[in-house]
Design a protein around this motif. Structure first.
Motif, mmCIF file in Angstrom:
data_model
loop_
_atom_site.group_PDB
_atom_site.id
_atom_site.type_symbol
_atom_site.label_atom_id
_atom_site.label_comp_id
_atom_site.label_asym_id
_atom_site.label_seq_id
_atom_site.Cartn_x
_atom_site.Cartn_y
_atom_site.Cartn_z
ATOM 1 N N LEU A 11 52.513 34.870 24.313
ATOM 2 C CA LEU A 11 52.517 36.096 25.112
ATOM 3 C C LEU A 11 53.434 37.158 24.506
ATOM 4 C CD1 LEU A 11 52.456 34.690 28.759
ATOM 5 C CD2 LEU A 11 50.599 35.767 27.480
ATOM 6 N N SER A 12 54.551 36.745 23.963
ATOM 7 C CA SER A 12 55.466 37.691 23.319
ATOM 8 C C SER A 12 54.805 38.332 22.100
ATOM 9 C CB SER A 12 56.755 36.995 22.884
ATOM 10 O OG SER A 12 57.426 36.485 23.998
ATOM 11 N N THR A 13 54.090 37.524 21.327
ATOM 12 C CA THR A 13 53.392 38.052 20.152
ATOM 13 C C THR A 13 52.300 39.036 20.561
ATOM 14 O OG1 THR A 13 53.829 35.988 18.992
ATOM 15 C CG2 THR A 13 52.116 37.401 18.088
ATOM 16 N N ILE A 14 51.532 38.693 21.574
ATOM 17 C CA ILE A 14 50.470 39.575 22.053
ATOM 18 C C ILE A 14 51.055 40.877 22.582
ATOM 19 C CG2 ILE A 14 48.708 39.851 23.846
ATOM 20 C CD1 ILE A 14 48.068 36.872 23.461
ATOM 21 N N LEU A 15 52.138 40.797 23.321
ATOM 22 C CA LEU A 15 52.777 41.992 23.861
ATOM 23 C C LEU A 15 53.322 42.883 22.744
ATOM 24 C CD1 LEU A 15 53.618 43.445 26.450
ATOM 25 C CD2 LEU A 15 55.765 42.184 26.344
ATOM 26 N N ALA A 16 53.913 42.277 21.737
ATOM 27 C CA ALA A 16 54.440 43.050 20.605
ATOM 28 C C ALA A 16 53.308 43.752 19.850
ATOM 29 C CB ALA A 16 55.223 42.145 19.671
ATOM 30 N N LEU A 17 52.204 43.051 19.631
ATOM 31 C CA LEU A 17 51.066 43.662 18.942
ATOM 32 C C LEU A 17 50.459 44.799 19.756
ATOM 33 C CD1 LEU A 17 49.289 40.548 17.415
ATOM 34 C CD2 LEU A 17 50.475 42.366 16.202
ATOM 35 N N MET A 18 50.336 44.611 21.052
ATOM 36 C CA MET A 18 49.776 45.663 21.893
ATOM 37 C C MET A 18 50.690 46.887 21.891
ATOM 38 S SD MET A 18 48.262 43.451 25.083
ATOM 39 C CE MET A 18 48.240 44.856 26.143
ATOM 40 N N GLY A 19 51.981 46.671 21.895
ATOM 41 C CA GLY A 19 52.927 47.784 21.854
ATOM 42 C C GLY A 19 52.865 48.541 20.546
ATOM 43 N N SER A 20 52.729 47.824 19.450
ATOM 44 C CA SER A 20 52.681 48.497 18.151
ATOM 45 C C SER A 20 51.368 49.248 17.967
ATOM 46 C CB SER A 20 52.887 47.487 17.019
ATOM 47 O OG SER A 20 51.822 46.565 16.972
ATOM 48 N N PHE A 21 50.268 48.725 18.464
ATOM 49 C CA PHE A 21 48.988 49.417 18.337
ATOM 50 C C PHE A 21 48.905 50.619 19.276
ATOM 51 C CE2 PHE A 21 47.180 45.192 16.843
ATOM 52 C CZ PHE A 21 47.231 45.573 15.520
ATOM 53 N N GLY A 22 49.651 50.587 20.354
ATOM 54 C CA GLY A 22 49.654 51.702 21.289
ATOM 55 C C GLY A 22 50.231 52.968 20.688
ATOM 56 N N TRP A 23 51.169 52.835 19.767
ATOM 57 C CA TRP A 23 51.783 53.995 19.138
ATOM 58 C C TRP A 23 50.905 54.600 18.051
ATOM 59 C CZ3 TRP A 23 55.671 56.650 20.965
ATOM 60 C CH2 TRP A 23 56.506 56.041 21.872
ATOM 61 N N MET A 24 49.868 53.923 17.620
ATOM 62 C CA MET A 24 49.030 54.433 16.536
ATOM 63 C C MET A 24 48.294 55.716 16.902
ATOM 64 S SD MET A 24 47.309 51.229 14.709
ATOM 65 C CE MET A 24 48.201 50.203 13.610
ATOM 66 N N GLN A 25 48.037 55.921 18.171
ATOM 67 C CA GLN A 25 47.327 57.131 18.557
ATOM 68 C C GLN A 25 48.190 58.375 18.401
ATOM 69 O OE1 GLN A 25 46.244 56.920 22.651
ATOM 70 N NE2 GLN A 25 48.244 56.147 23.284
ATOM 71 N N PHE A 26 49.503 58.215 18.334
ATOM 72 C CA PHE A 26 50.404 59.349 18.189
ATOM 73 C C PHE A 26 50.789 59.625 16.741
ATOM 74 C CE2 PHE A 26 51.366 57.502 22.386
ATOM 75 C CZ PHE A 26 50.856 58.534 23.145
ATOM 76 N N VAL A 27 50.433 58.745 15.835
ATOM 77 C CA VAL A 27 50.803 58.894 14.434
ATOM 78 C C VAL A 27 49.657 59.560 13.685
ATOM 79 C CG1 VAL A 27 51.428 57.655 12.340
ATOM 80 C CG2 VAL A 27 52.254 56.847 14.548
ATOM 81 N N HIS A 28 49.983 60.626 12.980
ATOM 82 C CA HIS A 28 48.973 61.341 12.211
ATOM 83 C C HIS A 28 49.432 61.421 10.768
ATOM 84 C CE1 HIS A 28 46.938 62.497 15.869
ATOM 85 N NE2 HIS A 28 48.097 62.903 16.364
ATOM 86 N N ALA A 29 48.489 61.309 9.855
ATOM 87 C CA ALA A 29 48.822 61.417 8.435
ATOM 88 C C ALA A 29 49.149 62.864 8.098
ATOM 89 C CB ALA A 29 47.662 60.930 7.590
ATOM 90 N N GLN A 30 50.111 63.041 7.217
ATOM 91 C CA GLN A 30 50.476 64.376 6.779
ATOM 92 C C GLN A 30 49.577 64.785 5.618
ATOM 93 O OE1 GLN A 30 54.581 64.273 5.778
ATOM 94 N NE2 GLN A 30 55.227 63.764 7.837
ATOM 95 N N ALA A 31 49.389 66.078 5.483
ATOM 96 C CA ALA A 31 48.624 66.578 4.348
ATOM 97 C C ALA A 31 49.429 66.325 3.077
ATOM 98 C CB ALA A 31 48.359 68.067 4.507
#
Length: 86
Positions: A11-31
């Motif tokens: 459960l800790s591993t699943i929670l950590a993965l879900m938390g890390s994937f949740g931040w991906m929507q806010f990360v954008h590649a720079q030009a």
């Protein structure tokens, strides 16, 4: 390993993965690249390496969409961690 310890680990591993994937929507590649590119030639100007670098300068700049600056650094054989010639 006891069943409860294994369940907590999973459960800790699943929670950590879900938390890390949740931040991906806010990360954008720079030009890239945003500044002119410095092409360091470790030989004196006018030599064969300098001529090849200057021939490659225009097509490389057009392909990357950025200005290429040929920088001749004579007797430059090693670089520090920042990429500058020592």
């Amino acid at each position: 390993m006891r069943r409860s310890n294994r369940l907590v680990a999973v459960l800790s591993t699943i929670l950590a993965l879900m938390g890390s994937f949740g931040w991906m929507q806010f990360v954008h590649a720079q030009a890239w690249p945003t500044k002119p590119i410095k092409f360091i030639v470790p030989y004196p100007p006018g030599g064969g390496t300098d001529v090849i670098a200057r021939i490659m300068q225009e097509p490389l700049g057009q392909a990357l969409g950025q200005q290429i600056i040929v920088d001749n650094r004579w007797r430059c054989w090693r670089f520090d961690w920042n990429g500058y010639c020592c």
